[in-house]
Scaffold this active site. Structure first.
Site, mmCIF file in Angstrom:
data_model
loop_
_atom_site.group_PDB
_atom_site.id
_atom_site.type_symbol
_atom_site.label_atom_id
_atom_site.label_comp_id
_atom_site.label_asym_id
_atom_site.label_seq_id
_atom_site.Cartn_x
_atom_site.Cartn_y
_atom_site.Cartn_z
ATOM 1 N N SER A 124 0.708 -1.250 0.005
ATOM 2 C CA SER A 124 -0.088 -0.068 -0.108
ATOM 3 C C SER A 124 0.920 1.209 -0.087
ATOM 4 O O SER A 124 1.900 1.318 0.527
ATOM 5 C CB SER A 124 -0.777 -0.054 1.296
ATOM 6 O OG SER A 124 -1.506 1.175 1.445
ATOM 7 N N TYR A 149 -2.011 -1.392 10.972
ATOM 8 C CA TYR A 149 -2.236 -1.545 9.643
ATOM 9 C C TYR A 149 -1.270 -1.239 8.575
ATOM 10 O O TYR A 149 -0.617 -2.210 8.029
ATOM 11 C CB TYR A 149 -3.760 -1.105 9.031
ATOM 12 C CG TYR A 149 -3.573 -1.335 7.430
ATOM 13 C CD1 TYR A 149 -4.130 -2.594 6.948
ATOM 14 C CD2 TYR A 149 -3.626 -0.292 6.592
ATOM 15 C CE1 TYR A 149 -3.998 -2.631 5.689
ATOM 16 C CE2 TYR A 149 -3.505 -0.489 5.313
ATOM 17 C CZ TYR A 149 -3.810 -1.794 4.611
ATOM 18 O OH TYR A 149 -3.634 -1.787 3.398
ATOM 19 N N LYS A 153 2.144 -3.719 6.726
ATOM 20 C CA LYS A 153 2.499 -3.679 5.301
ATOM 21 C C LYS A 153 4.255 -3.286 5.191
ATOM 22 O O LYS A 153 4.643 -4.079 4.397
ATOM 23 C CB LYS A 153 1.902 -2.645 4.391
ATOM 24 C CG LYS A 153 0.210 -2.921 4.594
ATOM 25 C CD LYS A 153 0.078 -4.144 3.759
ATOM 26 C CE LYS A 153 -1.450 -4.625 3.512
ATOM 27 N NZ LYS A 153 -1.446 -5.801 2.934
HETATM 28 P P1 NAD Z 1 -10.849 -7.053 1.309
HETATM 29 O O1 NAD Z 1 -10.958 -7.059 2.675
HETATM 30 O O2 NAD Z 1 -12.078 -7.020 0.393
HETATM 31 O O3 NAD Z 1 -10.274 -8.723 0.981
HETATM 32 C C1 NAD Z 1 -9.420 -9.304 1.567
HETATM 33 C C2 NAD Z 1 -9.750 -10.779 1.633
HETATM 34 O O4 NAD Z 1 -8.780 -11.603 2.445
HETATM 35 C C3 NAD Z 1 -11.116 -11.049 2.191
HETATM 36 O O5 NAD Z 1 -11.907 -11.734 1.311
HETATM 37 C C4 NAD Z 1 -10.838 -11.639 3.600
HETATM 38 O O6 NAD Z 1 -11.914 -12.386 3.778
HETATM 39 C C5 NAD Z 1 -9.845 -12.160 3.218
HETATM 40 N N1 NAD Z 1 -8.659 -12.637 4.402
HETATM 41 C C6 NAD Z 1 -8.553 -12.002 5.417
HETATM 42 N N2 NAD Z 1 -7.778 -12.573 6.281
HETATM 43 C C7 NAD Z 1 -7.687 -13.928 5.983
HETATM 44 C C8 NAD Z 1 -7.010 -15.025 6.505
HETATM 45 N N3 NAD Z 1 -6.431 -14.783 7.470
HETATM 46 N N4 NAD Z 1 -6.960 -16.021 5.547
HETATM 47 C C9 NAD Z 1 -7.749 -16.224 4.621
HETATM 48 N N5 NAD Z 1 -8.250 -14.946 4.166
HETATM 49 C C10 NAD Z 1 -8.333 -13.850 4.792
HETATM 50 O O7 NAD Z 1 -9.755 -6.063 0.951
HETATM 51 P P2 NAD Z 1 -9.369 -5.682 -0.501
HETATM 52 O O8 NAD Z 1 -9.551 -4.081 -0.489
HETATM 53 O O9 NAD Z 1 -9.415 -6.509 -1.442
HETATM 54 O O10 NAD Z 1 -7.810 -5.726 -0.083
HETATM 55 C C11 NAD Z 1 -6.966 -6.815 -0.460
HETATM 56 C C12 NAD Z 1 -5.310 -6.525 -0.121
HETATM 57 O O11 NAD Z 1 -4.971 -5.324 -0.642
HETATM 58 C C13 NAD Z 1 -5.248 -6.579 1.414
HETATM 59 O O12 NAD Z 1 -4.019 -6.831 1.692
HETATM 60 C C14 NAD Z 1 -5.358 -5.140 1.586
HETATM 61 O O13 NAD Z 1 -4.390 -4.589 2.678
HETATM 62 C C15 NAD Z 1 -4.533 -4.512 0.568
HETATM 63 N N6 NAD Z 1 -4.575 -3.020 0.074
HETATM 64 C C16 NAD Z 1 -5.959 -2.585 -0.001
HETATM 65 C C17 NAD Z 1 -6.218 -1.262 -0.332
HETATM 66 C C18 NAD Z 1 -7.619 -0.774 -0.613
HETATM 67 O O14 NAD Z 1 -7.793 0.312 -0.526
HETATM 68 N N7 NAD Z 1 -8.874 -1.506 -0.611
HETATM 69 C C19 NAD Z 1 -4.990 -0.429 -0.369
HETATM 70 C C20 NAD Z 1 -3.895 -0.820 -0.402
HETATM 71 C C21 NAD Z 1 -3.957 -2.254 -0.119
HETATM 72 C C1 UD1 Z 2 -7.288 4.721 3.834
HETATM 73 C C2 UD1 Z 2 -6.289 4.487 4.923
HETATM 74 C C3 UD1 Z 2 -5.235 3.785 4.122
HETATM 75 C C4 UD1 Z 2 -5.516 2.494 3.493
HETATM 76 C C5 UD1 Z 2 -6.751 2.895 2.426
HETATM 77 C C6 UD1 Z 2 -7.134 1.689 1.939
HETATM 78 C C7 UD1 Z 2 -6.538 6.074 6.799
HETATM 79 C C8 UD1 Z 2 -5.707 7.185 7.570
HETATM 80 N N1 UD1 Z 2 -5.787 5.538 5.720
HETATM 81 O O1 UD1 Z 2 -6.496 5.749 2.921
HETATM 82 O O2 UD1 Z 2 -4.138 3.367 5.100
HETATM 83 O O3 UD1 Z 2 -4.558 1.844 2.814
HETATM 84 O O4 UD1 Z 2 -7.509 3.487 3.243
HETATM 85 O O5 UD1 Z 2 -8.088 1.023 3.069
HETATM 86 O O6 UD1 Z 2 -7.266 5.646 7.175
HETATM 87 N N2 UD1 Z 2 -12.759 10.892 3.690
HETATM 88 C C9 UD1 Z 2 -13.606 11.960 4.010
HETATM 89 N N3 UD1 Z 2 -14.786 11.435 4.540
HETATM 90 C C10 UD1 Z 2 -14.851 9.943 4.842
HETATM 91 C C11 UD1 Z 2 -13.756 9.309 4.498
HETATM 92 C C12 UD1 Z 2 -12.801 9.486 3.807
HETATM 93 O O7 UD1 Z 2 -13.596 12.991 3.922
HETATM 94 O O8 UD1 Z 2 -16.080 9.635 5.457
HETATM 95 C C13 UD1 Z 2 -11.302 11.402 3.187
HETATM 96 C C14 UD1 Z 2 -10.128 11.312 3.763
HETATM 97 O O9 UD1 Z 2 -9.960 12.345 4.876
HETATM 98 C C15 UD1 Z 2 -9.292 11.357 2.785
HETATM 99 C C16 UD1 Z 2 -9.990 10.808 1.443
HETATM 100 O O10 UD1 Z 2 -11.227 11.055 1.868
HETATM 101 O O11 UD1 Z 2 -8.658 12.721 2.364
HETATM 102 C C17 UD1 Z 2 -9.717 9.319 1.078
HETATM 103 O O12 UD1 Z 2 -10.120 8.619 2.441
HETATM 104 P P1 UD1 Z 2 -9.991 7.043 2.320
HETATM 105 O O13 UD1 Z 2 -11.072 6.717 1.263
HETATM 106 O O14 UD1 Z 2 -10.529 6.445 3.725
HETATM 107 O O15 UD1 Z 2 -8.625 6.573 1.741
HETATM 108 P P2 UD1 Z 2 -7.020 7.059 2.478
HETATM 109 O O16 UD1 Z 2 -7.375 7.601 4.081
HETATM 110 O O17 UD1 Z 2 -6.429 7.621 1.490
#
Ligand code: NAD
Ligand code: UD1
Length: 337
Positions: A124, A149, A153
């Protein structure tokens, strides 16, 4: 080629599983469904018109992992499984370190025993913390993440980098995602948060769907275009495509490679609200609120390295991201059945 996709029932994993099946690869999904529904996988099969193998279970279960590797001839692993709620990670750090860090170590140990050394890991942009310069490029220092969290990472990146340095059989891609949003254009798969959404787009979607009354905009006094936070939002289908390209790149390589996956363009919260209103025709009521602790003012990617080395570039713009998010929400107002 057969790929083990951990966390494949989740938001990014389901879109990537679809891309893998569409590319003709075979997929085994391992997911404990702690934050997802198996319906996402039946929809992926419907869209791909191909079957996948689903194993319900946990990446911390070493015996299960050994069985999965023994039962299937796995060539590479895409590792999405993990917990991702920042606030929850502050309240329950051990849960996050156990699941995200220890779970990844268990997975790597099982992989090595099974002679599988190709791994694509979901990292991330949070690993950059607040480095004081934009755009964020891969050479910037990491490690200043402000919550468990983010630290999980950082730690996994460290472990995997050490592993790659210690044993040349490993070939590992660390993919640093910026802010994934959007959904598949069919509206059949998308993001399905449990409970109250933490992230901006899921929250806006639920306001548009009438489930939540108004959005709180966290801070309007940042040094940004309009005072609200700026992020690099990337369409989840572009992100899935980046995984495929990273997989092909590590097939022929060894060592550890890091790639940012973002668009290189930042949008403010108010710009996102406006774009969503335009795409959906819905008014999004909002109020200005205090900054959210831990938020940074702005963040966007330099994705030049992924462009040069993978031939990857995001192709979907903000209007597509909003239209696809809204189609998914409209068709699935309560998420997966
Ligand atoms: P998500 O929660 O939709 O998907 C994660 C999946 O992993 C889920 O289906 C959950 O059931 C499964 N899971 C969690 N722990 C597990 C375990 N111990 N064993 C087996 N399955 C397990 O999340 P996502 O948004 O699809 O994210 C996927 C990956 O990308 C994560 O590692 C997350 O940290 C990373 N990531 C997500 C974002 C984002 O904004 N969505 C941003 C940066 C990184
Ligand atoms: C957040 C996490 C980041 C994680 C990512 C994906 C924090 C501080 N960061 O990123 O670690 O990898 O989600 O899960 O939580 N916002 C509002 N109102 C809301 C929600 C968000 O104004 O109800 C704003 C936030 O202040 C930010 C932007 O929208 O400026 C995006 O927020 P968000 O979608 O939560 O993502 P990140 O904060 O970038």
């Amino acid at each position: 080629m057969k790929i083990l996709v951990t966390g494949g029932a989740g938001y990014i994993g389901s879109h990537t599983t679809l891309a893998l099946l569409e590319a003709g690869l075979d997929v085994v999904v391992l997911d404990n469904l702690c934050n997802s529904s198996p319906v996402s996988l039946s929809r992926v099969e419907e869209l791909a018109a191909r079957a996948l193998t689903f194993v319900e279970g946990d990446i911390n279960d070493r015996a299960l992992l050994d069985r999965v590797f023994a039962d299937h001839s796995i060539d590479a692993v895409m590792h999405f499984a993990g917990l991702k709620a920042v606030g929850e990670s502050v309240a329950e750090p051990l849960l996050y370190y156990r699941n995200n860090v220890a779970g990844t170590l268990t997975l790597c140990e099982a992989m090595a025993v099974a002679n599988v050394f190709k791994l694509v890991f979901s990292s991330s942009a949070t690993v950059y913390g607040e480095p004081g310069e934009m755009p964020l490029h891969e050479q910037l220092p990491t490690g200043s993440a402000t919550n468990p969290y983010g630290q999980s990472k950082v730690m996994v990146e460290r472990c995997l980098s050490d592993l790659g340095a210690a044993d040349p059989r490993w070939s590992i891609a660390l993919l640093r995602y910026f802010n994934p949003i959007g959904a598949h254009s069919s509206g059949l798969i998308g993001e399905n948060p449990n409970g109250l959404p933490n992230n901006l787009l899921p929250y806006i979607s639920q306001v548009a769907a009438g489930k939540l009354a108004e959005l709180a905009v966290y801070g309007n006094d940042y040094q940004t275009v309009d005072g609200t936070g700026v992020r690099d939002y990337i369409h989840v289908v572009d992100l899935a495509d980046g995984h495929l390209k990273a997989l092909h790149a590590i097939e022929a390589a060894t060592g550890v490679a890091v790639w940012n996956l973002g668009t290189g363009v930042g949008y403010s919260v108010l710009q996102i609200i406006e774009a969503f209103e335009k795409a959906s025709g819905c008014k999004i009521p909002y109020r200005l609120a205090a900054r959210r602790p831990g938020d940074t003012a702005e963040c966007w990617a330099d994705s030049g390295k992924a462009n040069r080395e993978l031939g990857w570039q995001a192709t979907r713009g903000l209007a597509d991201m909003m239209t696809d998010t809204w189609r998914w929400t409209r068709q699935n107002p309560t998420g997966y059945p």
